[in-house]
Design a protein around this motif. Structure first.
Motif, mmCIF file in Angstrom:
data_model
loop_
_atom_site.group_PDB
_atom_site.id
_atom_site.type_symbol
_atom_site.label_atom_id
_atom_site.label_comp_id
_atom_site.label_asym_id
_atom_site.label_seq_id
_atom_site.Cartn_x
_atom_site.Cartn_y
_atom_site.Cartn_z
ATOM 1 N N THR A 244 0.830 -1.190 0.000
ATOM 2 C CA THR A 244 0.000 0.000 0.000
ATOM 3 C C THR A 244 0.868 1.245 0.000
ATOM 4 O OG1 THR A 244 -1.616 1.248 1.313
ATOM 5 C CG2 THR A 244 -0.078 -0.133 2.525
ATOM 6 N N SER A 245 0.309 2.343 -0.462
ATOM 7 C CA SER A 245 1.056 3.599 -0.467
ATOM 8 C C SER A 245 0.917 4.346 0.855
ATOM 9 C CB SER A 245 0.568 4.497 -1.606
ATOM 10 O OG SER A 245 -0.793 4.859 -1.407
ATOM 11 N N GLU A 246 0.164 3.797 1.800
ATOM 12 C CA GLU A 246 -0.030 4.447 3.091
ATOM 13 C C GLU A 246 1.074 4.060 4.072
ATOM 14 O OE1 GLU A 246 -4.907 4.884 3.324
ATOM 15 O OE2 GLU A 246 -3.846 3.531 4.694
ATOM 16 N N ILE A 247 1.555 5.045 4.806
ATOM 17 C CA ILE A 247 2.403 4.768 5.962
ATOM 18 C C ILE A 247 1.926 5.640 7.118
ATOM 19 C CG2 ILE A 247 4.458 3.957 4.768
ATOM 20 C CD1 ILE A 247 5.676 6.720 5.050
ATOM 21 N N VAL A 248 2.012 5.085 8.310
ATOM 22 C CA VAL A 248 1.559 5.784 9.504
ATOM 23 C C VAL A 248 2.780 6.360 10.222
ATOM 24 C CG1 VAL A 248 0.255 5.626 11.655
ATOM 25 C CG2 VAL A 248 -0.366 4.175 9.704
ATOM 26 N N ILE A 249 2.714 7.662 10.512
ATOM 27 C CA ILE A 249 3.810 8.380 11.148
ATOM 28 C C ILE A 249 3.363 8.822 12.530
ATOM 29 C CG2 ILE A 249 5.448 10.286 10.945
ATOM 30 C CD1 ILE A 249 5.545 8.339 8.568
ATOM 31 N N GLY A 250 4.102 8.461 13.549
ATOM 32 C CA GLY A 250 3.856 8.989 14.884
ATOM 33 C C GLY A 250 4.648 10.271 15.067
ATOM 34 N N CYS A 251 3.982 11.326 15.528
ATOM 35 C CA CYS A 251 4.669 12.603 15.687
ATOM 36 C C CYS A 251 4.038 13.394 16.826
ATOM 37 C CB CYS A 251 4.631 13.410 14.387
ATOM 38 S SG CYS A 251 2.973 13.913 13.879
ATOM 39 N N ALA A 252 4.616 14.546 17.127
ATOM 40 C CA ALA A 252 4.092 15.397 18.184
ATOM 41 C C ALA A 252 2.795 16.056 17.736
ATOM 42 C CB ALA A 252 5.124 16.464 18.555
ATOM 43 N N GLY A 253 1.847 16.141 18.649
ATOM 44 C CA GLY A 253 0.588 16.808 18.326
ATOM 45 C C GLY A 253 0.792 18.255 17.931
ATOM 46 N N SER A 254 1.804 18.916 18.530
ATOM 47 C CA SER A 254 2.069 20.322 18.226
ATOM 48 C C SER A 254 2.625 20.524 16.824
ATOM 49 C CB SER A 254 3.045 20.908 19.255
ATOM 50 O OG SER A 254 4.266 20.203 19.249
ATOM 51 N N LEU B 209 3.154 1.423 13.050
ATOM 52 C CA LEU B 209 3.870 2.659 12.738
ATOM 53 C C LEU B 209 5.093 2.332 11.893
ATOM 54 C CD1 LEU B 209 3.804 4.271 16.299
ATOM 55 C CD2 LEU B 209 2.516 5.091 14.321
ATOM 56 N N SER B 210 5.360 3.144 10.881
ATOM 57 C CA SER B 210 6.548 2.953 10.050
ATOM 58 C C SER B 210 7.690 3.879 10.459
ATOM 59 C CB SER B 210 6.210 3.193 8.578
ATOM 60 O OG SER B 210 5.322 2.221 8.092
ATOM 61 N N VAL B 211 7.337 5.102 10.810
ATOM 62 C CA VAL B 211 8.303 6.122 11.203
ATOM 63 C C VAL B 211 7.750 6.836 12.424
ATOM 64 C CG1 VAL B 211 9.478 8.275 10.523
ATOM 65 C CG2 VAL B 211 9.104 6.470 8.824
ATOM 66 N N VAL B 212 8.641 7.205 13.341
ATOM 67 C CA VAL B 212 8.221 8.000 14.497
ATOM 68 C C VAL B 212 9.155 9.199 14.629
ATOM 69 C CG1 VAL B 212 7.940 8.053 17.007
ATOM 70 C CG2 VAL B 212 7.164 6.060 15.718
ATOM 71 N N GLN B 213 8.550 10.348 14.908
ATOM 72 C CA GLN B 213 9.282 11.588 15.149
ATOM 73 C C GLN B 213 9.043 11.967 16.610
ATOM 74 O OE1 GLN B 213 8.027 12.640 10.607
ATOM 75 N NE2 GLN B 213 7.731 14.271 12.114
ATOM 76 N N MET B 214 10.101 11.914 17.413
ATOM 77 C CA MET B 214 9.928 12.188 18.833
ATOM 78 C C MET B 214 11.223 12.712 19.437
ATOM 79 S SD MET B 214 9.450 8.285 20.251
ATOM 80 C CE MET B 214 10.735 7.036 20.048
ATOM 81 N N ASP B 215 11.172 13.034 20.723
ATOM 82 C CA ASP B 215 12.274 13.709 21.391
ATOM 83 C C ASP B 215 13.435 12.759 21.678
ATOM 84 O OD1 ASP B 215 10.517 15.857 21.418
ATOM 85 O OD2 ASP B 215 9.759 15.354 23.407
ATOM 86 N N ASP B 216 14.628 13.340 21.763
ATOM 87 C CA ASP B 216 15.839 12.542 21.955
ATOM 88 C C ASP B 216 15.828 11.646 23.198
ATOM 89 O OD1 ASP B 216 16.724 13.725 19.649
ATOM 90 O OD2 ASP B 216 18.657 14.361 20.467
ATOM 91 N N PRO B 217 15.381 12.127 24.374
ATOM 92 C CA PRO B 217 15.432 11.227 25.538
ATOM 93 C C PRO B 217 14.555 10.001 25.380
ATOM 94 C CG PRO B 217 14.236 13.243 26.059
ATOM 95 C CD PRO B 217 14.909 13.466 24.755
ATOM 96 N N VAL B 218 13.461 10.136 24.661
ATOM 97 C CA VAL B 218 12.584 8.990 24.423
ATOM 98 C C VAL B 218 13.189 8.080 23.366
ATOM 99 C CG1 VAL B 218 10.220 8.288 23.919
ATOM 100 C CG2 VAL B 218 10.643 10.460 25.059
ATOM 101 N N MET B 219 13.939 8.645 22.437
ATOM 102 C CA MET B 219 14.661 7.827 21.461
ATOM 103 C C MET B 219 15.630 6.878 22.160
ATOM 104 S SD MET B 219 13.858 8.404 18.242
ATOM 105 C CE MET B 219 13.235 9.643 17.091
ATOM 106 N N ILE B 220 16.295 7.369 23.195
ATOM 107 C CA ILE B 220 17.236 6.512 23.932
ATOM 108 C C ILE B 220 16.499 5.307 24.506
ATOM 109 C CG2 ILE B 220 18.765 6.399 25.937
ATOM 110 C CD1 ILE B 220 19.367 9.391 25.479
ATOM 111 N N PRO C 73 5.706 -1.476 8.804
ATOM 112 C CA PRO C 73 5.200 -1.696 7.440
ATOM 113 C C PRO C 73 5.900 -0.802 6.415
ATOM 114 C CG PRO C 73 3.401 -1.329 9.016
ATOM 115 C CD PRO C 73 4.671 -0.970 9.712
ATOM 116 N N ASN C 74 5.914 -1.280 5.170
ATOM 117 C CA ASN C 74 6.450 -0.500 4.047
ATOM 118 C C ASN C 74 7.833 0.086 4.331
ATOM 119 O OD1 ASN C 74 4.468 -0.907 2.174
ATOM 120 N ND2 ASN C 74 3.505 1.098 2.387
ATOM 121 N N PRO C 75 8.814 -0.735 4.643
ATOM 122 C CA PRO C 75 10.122 -0.199 5.039
ATOM 123 C C PRO C 75 10.790 0.660 3.964
ATOM 124 C CG PRO C 75 10.242 -2.577 4.637
ATOM 125 C CD PRO C 75 8.795 -2.221 4.666
ATOM 126 N N GLU C 76 10.627 0.301 2.670
ATOM 127 C CA GLU C 76 11.244 1.107 1.615
ATOM 128 C C GLU C 76 10.606 2.495 1.537
ATOM 129 O OE1 GLU C 76 9.991 -1.921 1.055
ATOM 130 O OE2 GLU C 76 11.761 -3.188 0.741
#
Length: 350
Positions: free
Chosen positions: A36-46, A90-101, A279-282
């Protein structure tokens, strides 16, 4: 204040984007077309405003992806990845550095490589972490947001504690990463030490925070609700807010501004990562490549008034002059955050 001016995309960057597109569409067409061409991105609400206005249409045009955003706190994104570890959505997540650790420690991320994401080679060295487990794609700065109908500025973090501001202040919970800025400001003020040392003086920080309680209207976990109160003049100051949120609202004519107190401000790197087994790693890799490329970096830096991570971009960031910019010891934060949140919640039960 100084403002950087946008520059044109270099030929090298254009070739990178074109080369990546060729790899994605020619070398492995059967893989991309089968998914599918859809990917789900987790990110900050702001970040929702610029994710919808800039990122979604760009990704549709550049890589043919239909982007679904789930905007929430970084800690919630971490919980989503952990609870769905065996079957990620989720395929990609955008979040803060301390949570990345924490995500790395829980084995939730797949490394970003320059073969799959060539634009990462244009990032500042300090924007690539733990051998590519995540990269910073933008860096807003944090200070004190204030209503300009009630103040001409906020010269010091001490203003949060001033008696005349009783009931006029909201601060973030430590469940929110931006809550750390008030904690560290309290540590500097309470210990009398410079930030490099004060960030470890947590008992002094909590003692100073207790003194702040008479001035607090509330403590937030959802920033948009607190910011609405600031815009409406129900409070005069909102601690720890970002350039990427306050300054675009100011540009729209809302009576708010972001102060850079004399003691210093804080750098808040925003990270991007690939979810392990997502999903959809490429397509996810193509998304990350675009987010790190010159076009997206320039657009986001302008829209969100942030410092880009890509060294070929000199767009749009407004950064205060003559003020220290601090970045904390995120490993120390990550190791102690749960205990700090519990202590904070007990202290700040209003």
């Amino acid at each position: 204040m100084t403002r950087r001016n946008p520059t044109n995309i270099s030929r090298r960057t254009l070739l990178k984007t074109s080369a990546f597109a060729a790899i994605g569409t020619l070398a492995a067409p059967s893989i991309l077309r089968a998914q599918t061409s859809e990917i789900v991105i987790g990110c900050a609400g702001s970040h929702t405003a610029w994710m919808e206005a800039l990122v979604a249409p760009h990704m549709k045009k550049a890589i043919g992806a239909d982007i679904l955003f789930e905007g929430t706190k970084s800690s919630v994104n971490l919980e989503k990845m952990a609870s769905n570890k065996d079957n990620p959505y989720l395929s990609v997540v955008q979040m803060d550095d301390p949570v990345m650790i924490q995500a790395v420690e829980a084995d939730l991320l797949a490394p970003i490589t320059s073969d799959a994401v060539p634009n990462m080679t244009d990032l500042r060295p300090d924007a690539v972490h733990m051998d590519g487990m995540w990269c910073n794609y933008v860096q807003p700065w944090a200070g004190i947001a204030y209503n300009t109908d009630y103040a001409d500025g906020v010269p010091s973090w001490e203003a949060l504690w001033a008696p005349e501001n009783a009931g006029q202040v909201i601060i973030p919970s430590l469940q929110n990463t931006e809550g750390m800025w008030t904690l560290f400001a309290a540590a500097m003020l309470g210990s009398g030490k410079p930030f490099a040392e004060a960030q470890y003086e947590i008992d002094a920080a909590f003692a100073k925070l207790e003194e702040l309680k008479p001035n607090l209207l509330s403590v937030y976990t959802t920033m948009s609700q607190a910011f609405n109160l600031l815009e409406q003049g129900e409070i005069s100051m909102l601690s720890g807010n970002f350039s990427s949120y306050t300054l675009p609202r100011k540009a729209e004519g809302v009576p708010v501004d972001l102060a850079a107190p004399k003691e210093g401000i804080f750098a808040m790197p925003s990270g991007i990562c690939l979810v392990k087994g997502g999903p959809n790693p490429e397509l996810a890799q193509a998304y990350v490549n675009e987010m790190l490329g010159a076009e997206m970096q320039s657009a986001i830096a302008d829209f969100a008034t942030s410092v880009p991570a890509n060294t070929t971009v000199t767009a749009g960031a407004v950064i205060p002059e003559g003020v220290q910019i601090y970045s904390p010891d995120w490993a120390f934060v990550s190791a102690n955050r749960r205990a700090w949140v519990d202590r904070f919640d007990k202290l700040m039960s209003l």
